[in-house]
Scaffold this active site. Sequence first.
Site, mmCIF file in Angstrom:
data_model
loop_
_atom_site.group_PDB
_atom_site.id
_atom_site.type_symbol
_atom_site.label_atom_id
_atom_site.label_comp_id
_atom_site.label_asym_id
_atom_site.label_seq_id
_atom_site.Cartn_x
_atom_site.Cartn_y
_atom_site.Cartn_z
ATOM 1 N NE ARG A 68 62.236 59.398 6.653
ATOM 2 C CZ ARG A 68 62.758 58.184 6.631
ATOM 3 N NH1 ARG A 68 64.020 58.001 6.250
ATOM 4 N NH2 ARG A 68 62.030 57.145 6.991
ATOM 5 C CG HIS A 72 62.636 59.719 11.598
ATOM 6 N ND1 HIS A 72 62.854 58.457 11.087
ATOM 7 C CD2 HIS A 72 61.531 60.189 10.962
ATOM 8 C CE1 HIS A 72 61.926 58.187 10.168
ATOM 9 N NE2 HIS A 72 61.128 59.231 10.071
ATOM 10 C CG ASN A 100 65.235 55.895 12.657
ATOM 11 O OD1 ASN A 100 64.497 56.611 11.972
ATOM 12 N ND2 ASN A 100 65.335 56.004 13.971
ATOM 13 C CG HIS A 199 56.923 62.877 1.979
ATOM 14 N ND1 HIS A 199 56.086 61.842 2.311
ATOM 15 C CD2 HIS A 199 57.880 62.891 2.949
ATOM 16 C CE1 HIS A 199 56.500 61.268 3.436
ATOM 17 N NE2 HIS A 199 57.589 61.891 3.841
HETATM 18 C C1 HEM Z 1 52.882 61.366 7.796
HETATM 19 C C2 HEM Z 1 53.702 60.438 8.208
HETATM 20 C C3 HEM Z 1 54.974 60.116 7.477
HETATM 21 C C4 HEM Z 1 55.310 58.910 6.969
HETATM 22 C C5 HEM Z 1 54.500 57.626 7.068
HETATM 23 C C6 HEM Z 1 56.585 59.070 6.319
HETATM 24 C C7 HEM Z 1 57.284 58.051 5.709
HETATM 25 C C8 HEM Z 1 58.417 58.228 4.949
HETATM 26 C C9 HEM Z 1 59.091 57.168 4.248
HETATM 27 C C10 HEM Z 1 58.670 55.709 4.246
HETATM 28 C C11 HEM Z 1 60.138 57.724 3.589
HETATM 29 C C12 HEM Z 1 61.143 57.003 2.704
HETATM 30 C C13 HEM Z 1 62.232 56.373 3.583
HETATM 31 C C14 HEM Z 1 63.115 55.430 2.821
HETATM 32 O O1 HEM Z 1 62.820 55.088 1.685
HETATM 33 O O2 HEM Z 1 64.149 54.999 3.378
HETATM 34 C C15 HEM Z 1 60.135 59.135 3.891
HETATM 35 C C16 HEM Z 1 61.036 60.044 3.413
HETATM 36 C C17 HEM Z 1 61.081 61.359 3.785
HETATM 37 N N1 HEM Z 1 60.297 61.950 4.752
HETATM 38 FE FE1 HEM Z 1 58.611 61.186 5.542
HETATM 39 N N2 HEM Z 1 56.984 60.363 6.440
HETATM 40 C C18 HEM Z 1 56.048 61.037 7.153
HETATM 41 C C19 HEM Z 1 56.116 62.353 7.566
HETATM 42 C C20 HEM Z 1 57.211 63.157 7.364
HETATM 43 C C21 HEM Z 1 57.458 64.388 8.061
HETATM 44 C C22 HEM Z 1 56.589 64.953 9.174
HETATM 45 C C23 HEM Z 1 58.623 64.893 7.564
HETATM 46 C C24 HEM Z 1 59.362 66.146 7.927
HETATM 47 C C25 HEM Z 1 58.842 67.190 8.487
HETATM 48 C C26 HEM Z 1 59.085 63.975 6.555
HETATM 49 C C27 HEM Z 1 60.185 64.167 5.764
HETATM 50 C C28 HEM Z 1 60.662 63.241 4.863
HETATM 51 C C29 HEM Z 1 61.706 63.537 3.899
HETATM 52 C C30 HEM Z 1 62.325 64.896 3.661
HETATM 53 C C31 HEM Z 1 61.982 62.336 3.236
HETATM 54 C C32 HEM Z 1 63.063 62.089 2.183
HETATM 55 C C33 HEM Z 1 64.348 61.734 2.914
HETATM 56 C C34 HEM Z 1 65.552 61.464 2.041
HETATM 57 O O3 HEM Z 1 65.494 61.578 0.815
HETATM 58 O O4 HEM Z 1 66.601 61.140 2.617
HETATM 59 N N3 HEM Z 1 58.226 62.920 6.483
HETATM 60 N N4 HEM Z 1 59.080 59.414 4.739
#
Ligand code: HEM
Length: 325
Positions: A68, A72, A100, A199
């Site tokens: 992530r 970002h 972030n 995810h």
């Molecule tokens: C489609 C649009 C996307 C949205 C709206 C989105 C939104 C989010 C949100 C809200 C979280 C949780 C953050 C938190 O609770 O602090 C998250 C976690 C995560 N996102 Fe996305 N995301 C998107 C696309 C992506 C993409 C493109 C990737 C990587 C290629 C990604 C990888 C991740 C990962 C791996 C997590 C877990 C992070 C952790 O556990 O530390 N996401 N995302």
Amino acid sequence: MDSIKIASNSLLITLTISLFLLLSSNPCKAQLSPTFYTSTCPNATNVIRTSIRRAISAERRMAASLIRLHFHDCFVQGCDASILLDETPSIQSEKTAVPNNNSVRGFGVIEAAKREVERICPGVVSCADILTLAARDASVMVGGPSWEVKLGRRDSTTASRALANSDLPSPFADLNTLIAFFDNKGLSVRDMVALSGSHTIGQAQCFLFRARIYSNGSDINPGFARTRQRQCPQTGGDSNLAPLDLVTPNSFDNNYFRNLLQRKGLLQSDQILLSGGSTDSIVNEYRRSPAKFKSDFADAMIKMGEIQPLLGTNGIIRRVCNAIN
Ligand code: HEM
Ligand SMILES: *[C@@H]1O[C@H](CO)[C@@H](O)[C@H](O)[C@H]1NC(C)=O
Ligand SMILES: *[C@@H]1O[C@H](CO)[C@@H](O)[C@H](O)[C@H]1NC(C)=O
Ligand SMILES: *[C@@H]1O[C@H](CO)[C@@H](O)[C@H](O)[C@H]1NC(C)=O
């Protein structure tokens, strides 16, 4: 005889023009390459991999956090490690932008890997490349695909909190908005669905999925909503965590897409990928074929990792990742 002469003359002209075009297209133009550090720091990729592996062994979730962090970074001014810069009088850090702040993590892991490469070849390997390699190494470590990483990105001397606020997608966005955000970075609908498949690992905070689990909506499985409500009350507990993939939160597989079919996507932006729109067929395809998901994910990660890199003499090689030299 004459016609042969004319033919050979025009061949000569064609060759001359081709050579001219070849030279004027500037063969020295900087570009990303898988062998970028082979002469200047041959062991860089090994040292980085060892460092990233150590961090993920200590905490499995770090694999998700690093993937992530790279996302970002790349969506804001391109893959230039701008996300790693701390606040100064002249830098408005991206770390405190809405998507972030208290959310994105893994800074210490990238900084530790940077320290280790600086020890073997100071001033050579960029933080932006370390982020890109870390995302690939993280995927491999939790059972995801591997891919070849082209290197040679350089680090920014600037950051932009404003762009971090405007260019990163919100979990409350509708499908067309999500598609537009990815299109804005040169990524297709297919890339977006494949990348959202990350995810399949990692966690999200209660305040980002509360509205969905208390919505009583028809797009969420009621049993799943009740289970999630136990750790995410209607008021309070904003930062309580839940797995994005309820089945296997620590392994990279296609359960994310299976969950969507059962209306068990955690975020609204997850479930919306299977809501009667243009992405339904891709979700179904990835649910049926884990192999297709993994190969498309790898391709999309390569594309995402090559958004607007700083090349050649643009940008710098930072000595530490959180500040400019
Ligand atoms: C489609 C649009 C996307 C949205 C709206 C989105 C939104 C989010 C949100 C809200 C979280 C949780 C953050 C938190 O609770 O602090 C998250 C976690 C995560 N996102 Fe996305 N995301 C998107 C696309 C992506 C993409 C493109 C990737 C990587 C290629 C990604 C990888 C991740 C990962 C791996 C997590 C877990 C992070 C952790 O556990 O530390 N996401 N995302
Ligand atoms: C390269 O790095 C790896 C991992 O840190 C280390 O085990 C190995 O000894 C290094 N090789 C050389 C030639 O320095
Ligand atoms: C980021 O979060 C902290 C709390 O940890 C808060 O004090 C600060 O105001 C937030 N920054 C921004 C810019 O919202
Ligand atoms: C969902 O249903 C519960 C229980 O009937 C109710 O307390 C809650 O207000 C409803 N939520 C919405 C958004 O309608």
